[in-house]
Design a protein around this motif. Structure first.
Motif, PDB file in Angstrom:
ATOM      1  N   LEU A 126       0.830  -1.207   0.000  1.00 21.15           N
ATOM      2  CA  LEU A 126       0.000   0.000   0.000  1.00 21.15           C
ATOM      3  C   LEU A 126       0.862   1.255   0.000  1.00 21.15           C
ATOM      4  O   LEU A 126       1.720   1.421   0.865  1.00 21.15           O
ATOM      5  N   HIS A 127       0.642   2.121  -0.977  1.00 13.11           N
ATOM      6  CA  HIS A 127       1.185   3.477  -0.921  1.00 13.11           C
ATOM      7  C   HIS A 127       0.012   4.440  -0.824  1.00 13.11           C
ATOM      8  O   HIS A 127      -1.089   4.140  -1.284  1.00 13.11           O
ATOM      9  N   ASN A 128       0.256   5.562  -0.239  1.00 13.71           N
ATOM     10  CA  ASN A 128      -0.761   6.608  -0.212  1.00 13.71           C
ATOM     11  C   ASN A 128      -0.155   7.879  -0.793  1.00 13.71           C
ATOM     12  O   ASN A 128       0.685   8.511  -0.175  1.00 13.71           O
ATOM     13  N   CYS A 165       4.214  10.090   0.886  1.00 14.64           N
ATOM     14  CA  CYS A 165       3.407   8.896   1.091  1.00 14.64           C
ATOM     15  C   CYS A 165       3.030   8.864   2.566  1.00 14.64           C
ATOM     16  O   CYS A 165       3.901   8.940   3.438  1.00 14.64           O
ATOM     17  N   VAL A 167       1.937   6.415   4.157  1.00 17.25           N
ATOM     18  CA  VAL A 167       2.244   5.115   4.763  1.00 17.25           C
ATOM     19  C   VAL A 167       3.731   5.024   5.121  1.00 17.25           C
ATOM     20  O   VAL A 167       4.097   4.512   6.170  1.00 17.25           O
ATOM     21  N   HIS A 168       4.567   5.523   4.224  1.00 17.65           N
ATOM     22  CA  HIS A 168       6.024   5.410   4.385  1.00 17.65           C
ATOM     23  C   HIS A 168       6.624   6.803   4.530  1.00 17.65           C
ATOM     24  O   HIS A 168       6.808   7.500   3.531  1.00 17.65           O
ATOM     25  N   MET A 171       9.235   8.508   2.217  1.00 21.69           N
ATOM     26  CA  MET A 171       8.961   8.754   0.787  1.00 21.69           C
ATOM     27  C   MET A 171       8.580  10.213   0.569  1.00 21.69           C
ATOM     28  O   MET A 171       7.516  10.663   0.980  1.00 21.69           O
TER      29      MET A 171
HETATM   30 CU   LIG Z   1       4.471   4.436   0.226  1.00 20.08          CU
END
Ligand SMILES: [Cu+2]
Length: 237
Positions: A126-128, A165, A167-168, A171
């Motif tokens: 999953l990326h956002n 991102c 989520v990460h 990023m």
């Molecule tokens: Cu991500």
């Protein structure tokens, strides 16, 4: 009745049309980092094991990417004044922002207003995608592993739109949305090139996310090339 003879001078004008189109000029050059190179800790991707599996080796942060001889990548170079005022159509071809390996590729990119941007997710995680735009509409889109591609555009000029991102947290990326095509991003070799400019006086700006902004004026002759060097050093603080 006197007849007035109005002398009619037939002047044949041979306009010598210079049909060879004005020869375009080029701005090119290099971005260089000067000073002590900071020791950067590798990115910790432990929060997502799928991201970890994408890299055999530790991954350096992408906010300072240097080549041999401390050439500097990811400097966004653009013409900020002197560009002829007219409409510059956006390329129909999409620009690509790839999230492969839980990093943005490219880390810094330029697109034109209304140019499609394909945002890819090949990672199987999953990326956002979160565009922290201020002039354009912000967007924030979840891309689960099955959602491999979305396409977005920005409809107003804006330099820079920060991408992140949710989520990460490591990023990060930047997209410059331009109203004309006179821009480039420096490679790891530090090199950049802006082509097809008409002769004229221009102001050029070079931007780096951590090292600031520089401006320089250049005068371009028809068919000429001006070489610029932007030297960035660590800001004092
Ligand atoms: Cu991500």
């Amino acid at each position: 009745m006197s007849t007035r003879n109005i002398p009619i001078l037939l002047t044949t004008i041979f306009a010598v049309m210079v049909t060879t189109s004005a020869q375009a000029a080029t701005i090119k050059g290099k971005a260089i980092y000067e000073g002590t190179v900071p020791k950067l800790r590798p990115i910790k991707m432990d929060a997502d094991p799928i991201c970890l599996t994408k890299h055999a080796d530790p991954v350096s942060p992408d906010f300072l990417v240097l080549g041999e001889g401390n050439t500097l990548a990811n400097v966004f170079v653009r013409v900020i004044s002197g560009v002829p005022k007219k409409a510059y159509p956006a390329p129909a071809e999409a620009a690509v922002l790839d999230q492969q390996g839980c990093l943005y590729h490219p880390h810094v990119m330029g697109v034109m207003v209304n140019q499609p941007i394909d945002i890819l997710n090949p990672d199987g995680t999953l990326h956002n995608v979160h565009a922290v735009a201020e002039v354009n509409d912000e967007f924030n889109i979840a891309m689960p592993k099955f959602r491999k591609k979305i396409t977005r555009t920005f409809d107003k000029p804006e330099v820079m739109v920060k991408m992140k991102c949710d989520v990460h947290p490591w990023m990060n990326g930047f997209i410059a949305v331009m109203e004309h095509p006179y821009f480039d991003v420096s490679e790891t070799t530090g090199e950049f090139s802006i082509e097809n400019l008409p002769a004229g006086m221009y102001e050029v700006e070079a931007w780096h996310e951590k090292l600031g902004t520089q401006k320089v004026k250049v005068s371009l002759t028809e068919g000429g090339t001006e070489e610029l060097t932007f030297t960035f050093s660590k800001p004092q603080n």
